[in-house]
Write a protein that holds these residues in place. Structure first.
Motif, PDB file in Angstrom:
ATOM      1  N   SER A 147       0.819  -1.217   0.000  1.00  0.00           N
ATOM      2  CA  SER A 147       0.000   0.000   0.000  1.00  0.00           C
ATOM      3  C   SER A 147       0.849   1.261   0.000  1.00  0.00           C
ATOM      4  N   SER A 148       2.037   1.195   0.609  1.00  0.00           N
ATOM      5  CA  SER A 148       2.909   2.369   0.662  1.00  0.00           C
ATOM      6  C   SER A 148       3.487   2.740  -0.708  1.00  0.00           C
ATOM      7  N   ASP A 149       3.469   1.780  -1.666  1.00  0.00           N
ATOM      8  CA  ASP A 149       4.056   2.028  -2.981  1.00  0.00           C
ATOM      9  C   ASP A 149       3.024   2.267  -4.081  1.00  0.00           C
ATOM     10  N   ARG A 150       1.747   2.095  -3.767  1.00  0.00           N
ATOM     11  CA  ARG A 150       0.745   2.137  -4.831  1.00  0.00           C
ATOM     12  C   ARG A 150       0.726   3.468  -5.577  1.00  0.00           C
ATOM     13  N   SER A 151       0.991   4.546  -4.888  1.00  0.00           N
ATOM     14  CA  SER A 151       0.966   5.859  -5.542  1.00  0.00           C
ATOM     15  C   SER A 151       2.165   6.072  -6.468  1.00  0.00           C
ATOM     16  N   ARG A 152       3.190   5.212  -6.362  1.00  0.00           N
ATOM     17  CA  ARG A 152       4.406   5.374  -7.159  1.00  0.00           C
ATOM     18  C   ARG A 152       4.388   4.567  -8.451  1.00  0.00           C
TER      19      ARG A 152
ATOM     20  N   ASP B   9       2.423   4.291 -11.237  1.00  0.00           N
ATOM     21  CA  ASP B   9       2.276   4.959 -12.532  1.00  0.00           C
ATOM     22  C   ASP B   9       3.499   5.795 -12.883  1.00  0.00           C
ATOM     23  N   SER B  10       4.068   6.479 -11.889  1.00  0.00           N
ATOM     24  CA  SER B  10       5.223   7.325 -12.177  1.00  0.00           C
ATOM     25  C   SER B  10       6.442   6.496 -12.575  1.00  0.00           C
TER      26      SER B  10
ATOM     27  N   ASN C  28      -3.821   1.209 -16.535  1.00  0.00           N
ATOM     28  CA  ASN C  28      -4.138   0.508 -15.292  1.00  0.00           C
ATOM     29  C   ASN C  28      -5.477  -0.206 -15.473  1.00  0.00           C
TER      30      ASN C  28
END
Length: 279
Positions: A240-245, A247-248, A259
């Motif tokens: 969960s800590s990496d999900r925002s990374r 796409d980048s 996605n």
């Protein structure tokens, strides 16, 4: 004319061919004449090719009777797919391995810059994975044996040659899959992405080398269709800590992607919901 009498008195020899060899003969006729013949029409050419290969004849002239055009557009896809097998230009192997980070790239590296025609893998809750791998080979060389040897050089990989297995070529390549792995707080939740990249020999290896290795690959499917661009589907377990990374990171790799984690077909056939988990 009595057929049995004619066969005994007039026929010198008979050659039998497979459906795949007839499909390869259809391709030969098309490449020489740009005409599409029916399978029965290509039968004589397939037999001639097999006879010449088995007898090593040279300096001879043969005439084949090519009859009819009893084929249709819907059948062309099947003919094109079976052609590679009929010409012995596609090898198919199953690779069994203990699940570990980096295993996917290790297997793709064994194929090298040869054209990968299909790769299918789905991780489940066991500690062992199986990958369906097909790749283009030159039948006049040891391409197939070389790739198998490269895979077997890793003692943790078990390789089974399925090139001549009818079930593998007709059915398993369309049935491989499953509901995947359970999401967990430690490993994260599965995310699924679809990628598109230019199709050429070595393209899959180049694509795989650009993927981040920090996350576990849970699903991968790729099939070469002879088009200018290839499409691949990949699943990864992302904390969960990496999900925002995610796409980048894919943006930085220069890959074109979408996605598909909320795709309806994925959720119906490939995603294991929490209520499906068992103790």
């Amino acid at each position: 004319i009595n057929a049995e009498y004619g066969a005994h008195q007039l026929v010198d020899d008979m050659v039998t061919v497979t459906t795949d060899e007839m499909c390869a003969a259809i391709k030969d006729v098309f490449e020489d004449t740009r005409a599409v013949c029916e399978p029965a029409g290509a039968l004589a050419i397939a037999g001639m090719k097999k006879y010449c290969a088995e007898t090593d004849v040279t300096g001879e002239t043969y005439v084949c009777i090519n009859s009819g055009a009893n084929t249709n557009f819907d059948r062309l896809h099947y003919i094109a797919e079976r052609t590679e097998l009929g010409e012995r230009r596609e090898a198919i192997v199953a690779v069994r391995f203990p699940e570990a980070l980096g295993r996917f790239l290790t297997i793709v590296n064994a194929v090298g810059k040869r054209l990968c025609t299909e790769l299918s893998y789905r991780r489940d809750d066991t500690k062992e994975g199986v990958m369906y791998l097909a790749f283009r080979v030159d039948p006049t060389t040891t391409d197939r044996e070389d790739v198998i040897s490269a895979l077997q050089a890793d003692p943790e990989l078990t390789v089974v040659d399925l090139t001549d297995d009818a079930i593998a070529t007709l059915h398993i390549r369309h049935l491989g899959g499953g509901l995947g792995v359970r999401s967990s707080e430690n490993e994260g939740e599965e995310m699924v992405y679809r990628f598109e990249f230019p199709e050429r020999p070595g393209a899959l290896l180049k694509f795989a080398s650009k993927l981040p290795t920090a996350w576990t690959v849970t699903l991968f499917h790729y099939r070469n269709h002879g088009t200018a661009y290839a499409s691949a589907l990949m699943g990864i377990l992302v904390p969960s800590s990496d999900r925002s990374r995610v796409d980048s990171l894919f943006d930085e790799s220069g890959l074109r992607f979408w996605n598909e984690s909320d795709n309806e077909a994925f959720k119906l056939f490939l995603k294991k919901d929490k209520e499906q988990d068992t103790e």
